[in-house]
Design a protein around this motif. Structure first.
Motif, PDB file in Angstrom:
ATOM      1  N   GLY A   1       0.785  -1.221   0.000  1.00  0.00           N
ATOM      2  CA  GLY A   1       0.000   0.000   0.000  1.00  0.00           C
ATOM      3  C   GLY A   1       0.820   1.275   0.000  1.00  0.00           C
ATOM      4  N   THR A   2       2.132   1.181  -0.040  1.00  0.00           N
ATOM      5  CA  THR A   2       2.946   2.389  -0.135  1.00  0.00           C
ATOM      6  C   THR A   2       4.215   2.072  -0.916  1.00  0.00           C
ATOM      7  OG1 THR A   2       4.188   4.059   1.067  1.00  0.00           O
ATOM      8  CG2 THR A   2       4.022   1.909   2.098  1.00  0.00           C
TER       9      THR A   2
ATOM     10  N   ARG B   1      14.277  -2.607   8.959  1.00  0.00           N
ATOM     11  CA  ARG B   1      13.056  -2.174   9.625  1.00  0.00           C
ATOM     12  C   ARG B   1      12.702  -0.781   9.106  1.00  0.00           C
ATOM     13  NH1 ARG B   1      12.523  -4.331  14.939  1.00  0.00           N
ATOM     14  NH2 ARG B   1      12.566  -2.318  15.958  1.00  0.00           N
ATOM     15  N   PRO B   2      11.417  -0.480   9.015  1.00  0.00           N
ATOM     16  CA  PRO B   2      11.034   0.829   8.500  1.00  0.00           C
ATOM     17  C   PRO B   2      11.636   1.954   9.332  1.00  0.00           C
ATOM     18  CG  PRO B   2       9.110  -0.427   9.222  1.00  0.00           C
ATOM     19  CD  PRO B   2      10.278  -1.321   9.339  1.00  0.00           C
TER      20      PRO B   2
ATOM     21  N   LEU C   1       8.670   1.408   4.500  1.00  0.00           N
ATOM     22  CA  LEU C   1       8.697  -0.009   4.156  1.00  0.00           C
ATOM     23  C   LEU C   1       9.820  -0.704   4.906  1.00  0.00           C
ATOM     24  CD1 LEU C   1       8.206   0.323   0.329  1.00  0.00           C
ATOM     25  CD2 LEU C   1       6.642  -0.851   1.876  1.00  0.00           C
ATOM     26  N   GLY C   2       9.622  -1.987   5.151  1.00  0.00           N
ATOM     27  CA  GLY C   2      10.676  -2.758   5.797  1.00  0.00           C
ATOM     28  C   GLY C   2      10.184  -4.146   6.128  1.00  0.00           C
ATOM     29  N   GLY C   3      11.142  -5.071   6.236  1.00  0.00           N
ATOM     30  CA  GLY C   3      10.829  -6.422   6.682  1.00  0.00           C
ATOM     31  C   GLY C   3       9.905  -7.207   5.781  1.00  0.00           C
ATOM     32  N   LEU C   4       9.847  -6.847   4.517  1.00  0.00           N
ATOM     33  CA  LEU C   4       8.915  -7.549   3.616  1.00  0.00           C
ATOM     34  C   LEU C   4       9.458  -8.904   3.176  1.00  0.00           C
ATOM     35  CD1 LEU C   4       7.607  -4.687   1.326  1.00  0.00           C
ATOM     36  CD2 LEU C   4       6.421  -5.821   3.181  1.00  0.00           C
ATOM     37  N   ALA C   5      10.755  -9.170   3.426  1.00  0.00           N
ATOM     38  CA  ALA C   5      11.365 -10.397   2.906  1.00  0.00           C
ATOM     39  C   ALA C   5      10.642 -11.638   3.421  1.00  0.00           C
ATOM     40  CB  ALA C   5      12.828 -10.442   3.293  1.00  0.00           C
TER      41      ALA C   5
ATOM     42  N   CYS D   1      16.730  -3.045  -3.145  1.00  0.00           N
ATOM     43  CA  CYS D   1      16.660  -4.471  -2.806  1.00  0.00           C
ATOM     44  C   CYS D   1      16.860  -4.717  -1.308  1.00  0.00           C
ATOM     45  CB  CYS D   1      17.638  -5.288  -3.646  1.00  0.00           C
ATOM     46  SG  CYS D   1      19.329  -5.206  -3.094  1.00  0.00           S
ATOM     47  N   ILE D   2      17.393  -3.775  -0.587  1.00  0.00           N
ATOM     48  CA  ILE D   2      17.606  -4.003   0.852  1.00  0.00           C
ATOM     49  C   ILE D   2      16.495  -3.371   1.691  1.00  0.00           C
ATOM     50  CG2 ILE D   2      19.141  -3.599   2.814  1.00  0.00           C
ATOM     51  CD1 ILE D   2      20.357  -5.552   0.899  1.00  0.00           C
TER      52      ILE D   2
END
Lengths: 768, 138
Positions: free
Chosen positions: A349-350, A429-430, A356-360, A422-423
Motif C-alpha cells: 500500500g505504499t 526495519r522501516p 517499508l521494511g521487513g517484507l522479505a 533491494c535491501i
C-alpha cells in the motif's frame, strides 16, 4: 506480410476492448499471446536474418514522400524483441496488478496501441512513417499516464508529458523535412548512402538541432528530463514498460538510427555528448534523495538515458557497442525493478522506502528477484549489468576526464539506488512508521511474479553466458554503424582498469549507502531550487492566462457580439489587404442596368431599410424575406438558375422555421441602446461597401484565366452531366461538398444537443 | 397550429412535393436542380406537414429518424468517394457505368449520383431535424 506483424497490435487493441468485457480476468492472459508470438518471430529474424535484413516498401502517400517502408535489421530487431518481450510480461503483470479494474479495456487498448506504434517506430524505414508512429507513442503515453483520470496529478502529468514530447516531435518533423529536402528521400536505408550530402549541407546544423529536440524530449534529456518522473503517476505496468524499458529509449533509438546518416561531425559529438553527460549527472543527483521507489527508479532511468545518449554522441564502434549492451541490460533490470516496485505498492500500500521494511519474510520470492535485478543494476559480476559497465568504462576511459567523472558518478549512484531498492523494503526495519498500518501483506500473485523473475534471471544468464550473445551484439552494432564490425563479448577480461574502476564504484556506493538518510536531507533542500520544470510551469500558466483573457473577450456568450467580431475581422483583414496591396481596381465600365433590375434593387433597399425599423417581428422577417426573394430573382436574371432555386428554397424554409419558432418567442423588444445602433450602422455600412468593392475588384483583377471555361467544356465529357453547377458540386469539387455536408451535420448535432438537453443539468445558461 | 386549410392542403401537397423533390433530384444532372435543392424541397414538404399536424405525426410519416438520414447520407457520400479508390483512382473521382437501354437514350450511372443522393439525405435530414426539434422543444 511481415508488416502485418507490426500492425497486429492495432487490431489486438480493438479486440481487447471486446475481450475485457467478455472475460474480465482472463483477458490479459489471452492478449499476451500476441506479444509472445511477436517476440518469437523477431528473435527468429534476429538470429537468422540480420546479414540480409528483410525490407519492404509499400506505397502510401507518395506526394509527401511517405511510404509503408519497414526494415528488419539488427538494430530495429533488438528493440522489437525488447518491446514485444517486455510487452508480454507487462501484459501478464497488468492482469494481476489491475485485476478487476473497471477500465481494464481502456488500459489494454492503449497498451496495445502503444506496443504496435513502438514497434512501428523501431522498424520503420521511412522518416515520415517513423514520425507518425512516434506521435502515436506520445499519444498512447498520454492516455496511459492519465489512466487514473479522476486525479488532478495524473492529468497534469499526462498533459506535461504530451506537451513536452509532442513539441519535440513537431520539431523533429521539421528536422525530417529538412533531411528529406536535402537528400531527396525519406527512406532511411537510402539515406545511409547519401549521408555526406546532409553533412556538407548548410542546413545540416538546423536539421540536426530540430531532430535532436525530438530525441531529447522523448528520452528525457536535460533540460526536458522533468516529465519522466512526473509520468510515474501512471499505473506501474505502464511505468515499467513505457517509461523505462521502451518509449523513453525511442530517442536513443533515433540517435542510433541517424548515427550513420548525420553522425561523425563535431556538432553531433559536441551537442550530444554534453547533453548526455549533464543528464547522466543530473539524473543521478536527483535519484539519490528520493524516497518513492518509482521516482527513485525514474531518475536513475533519466541518468541511464543520459549515458546512452552520450555514448551515441561519440558514435565509434566501441561506444555503440557499449550503448547497445547498456540498453539491453538496462531494459532487463529496470523493467524487473519497476514491476517489483509495483508489487510492493500493490501489496503493502505504499512505495515510500521510509515506511517499508521487513517484507522479505512475507514476500520471499519478490525479495530474491529484487536482489537479482538489483545486482545486475549495480553491475556485480557475473550479471549482465557488469558486462555493460565494463564496456562502458572501457569506452569512457578513453574520453575526457569530465565525461569519465560523470559516468563513474552515475554508476556510483546506481549502486546506491540498487541497494536502496533491494535491501530497504525487504530486509531493514522501516525508518518511520506510517500513519496507516500496513495492510496484511502476502506474496504477489503469479501473474505479477513471472515478469520480474524472468527478466531478472535473463539478466543473470546473459551475463554468465556473455560470450554467447556476442553474435547478436555484433549484428546490432553492424546495423547501427552500417558497416561490418568484429565484436566479441566476454564476462571476464582480467584485472583491467575498467574492472578495477568497477570494483571501486561498488565499494564507494556501498559505503555511501549508509550515509543516505543524512544525505537525503541535504539533497532535498537542493531539489527545492528552481529547475527547468519551473520554466515549463511558468509558460503553461502564462498560456492559460493569455487564453482566458482572449476567451473572456471573444467567447462572451452573446451571439450578436460573435457576429460583429467575425464581421469586423473580415472588414479589417480583407479591407486592409485590398487597400494596401492595391487590389482596389474598379472595372472601367459597367453594363447599364435594365429597368426591372433597378426595380428589384429598389425593393431590396426599401425592404432592408424597413427591416431595421420594423416594430414587429413578423414585419422584420417579411422584409428580410422580400430581400431574399428579390436577390433570388436577380440570380435568375443573371443566368444562375441553380443558385436562384436554392436561394428561393432557403428563403421559404427560413420563413417556415420562423413560423414554427414565432409562437414561442418572447415579446418583441428593442435591446440595443442608441449608441450600439450607431455602431451597428457603421459595421453594416462598411460590410456592404467592402462586399461591393470586392465584387467589383474581382471583375477588374483577372490574374488567372477563369476556370469556368474548363468546367463548362468538361462537365459533359468527364462528369456525364449537362448542368455544370451540379457537376461541379458533386464531381469536380466533390471533396468541398463532402466537407460542407459534414459541417452541416455537425451543426445539426450541435442544435440537437443545445435544444434537446437544455432542460437537464446546467440548463440555465443555455436557455438564456 | 390549427389551420384547417393548411391541414387539408398539405395532405394532397405532400406526395406531390415529395415527387417533385425526386424529380428535381433526378433532373439535377442536366438541368437546374440536384441533391441540395431536392433535399430542401423534401424537407419543406414535411415542414409544412409539421406545422399542420405537429412533429409527432410528421415523424410517423417520415418513419425514420432524421439523424439516421444524416448519418446514412454522410456514409453514402463517403462510400461513393471510396469506391474509386478500390479501382485505383483518386478519392471521389467519378466511376461510371454505361447502361444500354433501348431507343439509344444515353443512360449513365456513376458514383456522383450516389454522392448527390448522400447530399440529398444530409440536407433533408438536417433541415427536418431543425424543424422537428424546434417544434418539440421550444
Amino acid at each position: 506480410m511481415t508488416s502485418l506483424v507490426v500492425f497486429a497490435g492495432f487490431f489486438a487493441a480493438l479486440f481487447a476492448l471486446w475481450l475485457t468485457k467478455k472475460w474480465r480476468t482472463r483477458a490479459g492472459l489471452i492478449l499476451s499471446v500476441l506479444p509472445f508470438l511477436q517476440v518469437v518471430f523477431f528473435l527468429y529474424l534476429l538470429f537468422t536474418k540480420t546479414a540480409e535484413p528483410v525490407r519492404m516498401n509499400l506505397p502510401w502517400g507518395d506526394i509527401i514522400g511517405l511510404s509503408l517502408a519497414f526494415n528488419f535489421d539488427g538494430l530495429g530487431l533488438l528493440f522489437a524483441v525488447l518491446i514485444s518481450g517486455i510487452g508480454f510480461f507487462v501484459c501478464l503483470y497488468a492482469s494481476g496488478y489491475l485485476k478487476g479494474h473497471q477500465d481494464l479495456g481502456r488500459f489494454y487498448f492503449w497498451l496495445f496501441i502503444f506496443m504496435a506504434s513502438m514497434l512501428g517506430v523501431v522498424l520503420s524505414d521511412n522518416l515520415i512513417l517513423l514520425f507518425i508512429f512516434w506521435e502515436l507513442t506520445s499519444l498512447s503515453s498520454f492516455f496511459l499516464i492519465g489512466f487514473k483520470h479522476d486525479e488532478q496529478r495524473s492529468r497534469d502529468a499526462a498533459l506535461q508529458a504530451l506537451l513536452v514530447t509532442g513539441l519535440g516531435g513537431l520539431a523533429m518533423l521539421a528536422g525530417f523535412v529538412l533531411i528529406g529536402e536535402i537528400s531527396g528521400t525519406y527512406v532511411i536505408s537510402e539515406l545511409f548512402h547519401s549521408g555526406h550530402l546532409l553533412r556538407e549541407s548548410t542546413l545540416y546544423l538546423p536539421a540536426l538541432i530540430l531532430v535532436l529536440a525530438g530525441a531529447f524530449t522523448k528520452s528525457a534529456q536535460f533540460p526536458f528530463h522533468f516529465w519522466l518522473p512526473n509520468a510515474m503517476e501512471a499505473p506501474t505496468p505502464v511505468s515499467a514498460y513505457l517509461h523505462s524499458a521502451t518509449m523513453v529509449k525511442a530517442g536513443v533509438y533515433l540517435l542510433a538510427r541517424l548515427l550513420p546518416i548525420m553522425g561523425g561531425t563535431a556538432e553531433w559529438q559536441n551537442i550530444i555528448v554534453v547533453v548526455g553527460a549533464i543528464t547522466t549527472v543530473i539524473g543521478a543527483i536527483l535519484a539519490l534523495g528520493q524516497t518513492d521507489l518509482k521516482r527513485l527508479l525514474a531518475y536513475s532511468t533519466v541518468s541511464a538515458l543520459g549515458t546512452m545518449t552520450m555514448l551515441l554522441g561519440y558514435g565509434d564502434t566501441l561506444a555503440v557497442k557499449a550503448c547497445i549492451i547498456f540498453i539491453t541490460a538496462h531494459a532487463f533490470y529496470k523493467g524487473a525493478l519497476f514491476m517489483i516496485a509495483g508489487s510492493i505498492d500493490h501489496e503493502a500500500g505504499t512505495r515510500d522506502i521510509r515506511f517499508l521494511g521487513g517484507l522479505a519474510k512475507k514476500m520471499p520470492v519478490t525479495a530474491v528477484t529484487a536482489a537479482v535485478a538489483a545486482l545486475s543494476m549495480a553491475g556485480v559480476i557475473p550479471f549482465f549489468g557488469f558486462v555493460a559497465k565494463e564496456v562502458l568504462y572501457e569506452r569512457v576511459l578513453q574520453a575526457n576526464l569530465w565525461v569519465l567523472a560523470a559516468v563513474v558518478f552515475a554508476a556510483f549512484a546506481n549502486v546506491i539506488v540498487a541497494i536502496l531498492i533491494c535491501i530497504n523494503p525487504f530486509w531493514r526495519r522501516p525508518v518511520e512508521i506510517s500513519d496507516s498500518p500496513l495492510k496484511t501483506i502476502h506474496e504477489a500473485p503469479v501473474a505479477m511474479l513471472t515478469g520480474p523473475i524472468v527478466l531478472a534471471f535473463i539478466g543473470l544468464m546473459v551475463g554468465v553466458f556473455a560470450s554467447g550473445s556476442g553474435e547478436i551484439i555484433k549484428a546490432v552494432v553492424s546495423a547501427t554503424v552500417q558497416q561490418s564490425v568484429n565484436i566479441k563479448l566476454a564476462l571476464w577480461h582480467g584485472l583491467t582498469p575498467p574492472f578495477i574502476l568497477s570494483l571501486l564504484t561498488l565499494i564507494a556506493g556501498f559505503g555511501v549507502y549508509f550515509l543516505i538518510p543524512y544525505l537525503r536531507i541535504l539533497l532535498q533542500k537542493l531539489y527545492r531550487l528552481p529547475g527547468p520544470e519551473k520554466i515549463y510551469q511558468l509558460s503553461w500558466q502564462f498560456t492559460l492566462r493569455f487564453a482566458s483573457i482572449i476567451i473572456d473577450k471573444l467567447q462572451n456568450g452573446y451571439l450578436r457580439y460573435y457576429l460583429s467580431t467575425i464581421i469586423i475581422s473580415v472588414i479589417g483583414g480583407a479591407g486592409l489587404t485590398l487597400l494596401l496591396k492595391g487590389g482596389l481596381q474598379l472595372p472601367e465600365q459597367l453594363l447599364a442596368p435594365r429597368f426591372y433590375e433597378i426595380g428589384l434593387v429598389l425593393i431590396v433597399l426599401i425592404a432592408a431599410f424597413y427591416a431595421t425599423i420594423a416594430k414587429s417581428r413578423l414585419a422584420a422577417v417579411a422584409s428580410m424575406g422580400a430581400i431574399g426573394f428579390s436577390i433570388s430573382i436577380l440570380y435568375l436574371l443573371f443566368g444562375a438558375p441553380d443558385l436562384s432555386m436554392t436561394q428561393f428554397l432557403i428563403e421559404s424554409l427560413t420563413v417556415i422555421l420562423f413560423v414554427v419558432a414565432f409562437y414561442h418567442m418572447p415579446r418583441f423588444a428593442d435591446f440595443s441602446s442608441p449608441h450600439a445602433r450607431v455602431r451597428d450602422v457603421f459595421i453594416a455600412l462598411f460590410t456592404g461597401a467592402l462586399m461591393t468593392v470586392l465584387v467589383m475588384s474581382s471583375l477588374g483583377n483577372r490574374i488567372f484565366p477563369p476556370i469556368s471555361q474548363y468546367y463548362a467544356e468538361n462537365a459533359y465529357l468527364l462528369g456525364h452531366g449537362r448542368n455544370v453547377v451540379n457537376v461541379i458540386l458533386i464531381d469536380f469539387r466533390g471533396i468541398d461538398t463532402l466537407g460542407e455536408i459534414t459541417v452541416l451535420s455537425i451543426a445539426a448535432l450541435g442544435v440537437f444537443a443545445l435544444l434537446k438537453y437544455r432542460n437537464r443539468k446546467g440548463s440555465k445558461e443555455i436557455s438564456k | 397550429m390549427n389551420s384547417f386549410i393548411l391541414r387539408v392542403t398539405i395532405r394532397y401537397l405532400l406526395p406531390l412535393l415529395l415527387l417533385f423533390s425526386i424529380y428535381t433530384f433526378l433532373r439535377g444532372h442536366n438541368e437546374p436542380g440536384g441533391g441540395f435543392a431536392a433535399g430542401l424541397i423534401a424537407a419543406a414538404s414535411l415542414s409544412l406537414y409539421t406545422i399542420a399536424y405537429g412533429a409527432k405525426r410528421a415523424r410517423q410519416v417520415l418513419s425514420i429518424d432524421p439523424r439516421f438520414l444524416i448519418g446514412s447520407g454522410l456514409l453514402l457520400a463517403l462510400i461513393s468517394g471510396l469506391i474509386p479508390i478500390l479501382m485505383g483512382k483518386p478519392f471521389l473521382s467519378g466511376v461510371w457505368l454505361k447502361i444500354p437501354i433501348p431507343r439509344n437514350t444515353p443512360f449513365d450511372i456513376g458514383t456522383p449520383f450516389f454522392f448527390d443522393l448522400g447530399v440529398f439525405f444530409v440536407v433533408a435530414g438536417v433541415t427536418l431535424m431543425f424543424v422537428f426539434i424546434f417544434e418539440e422543444e421550444i
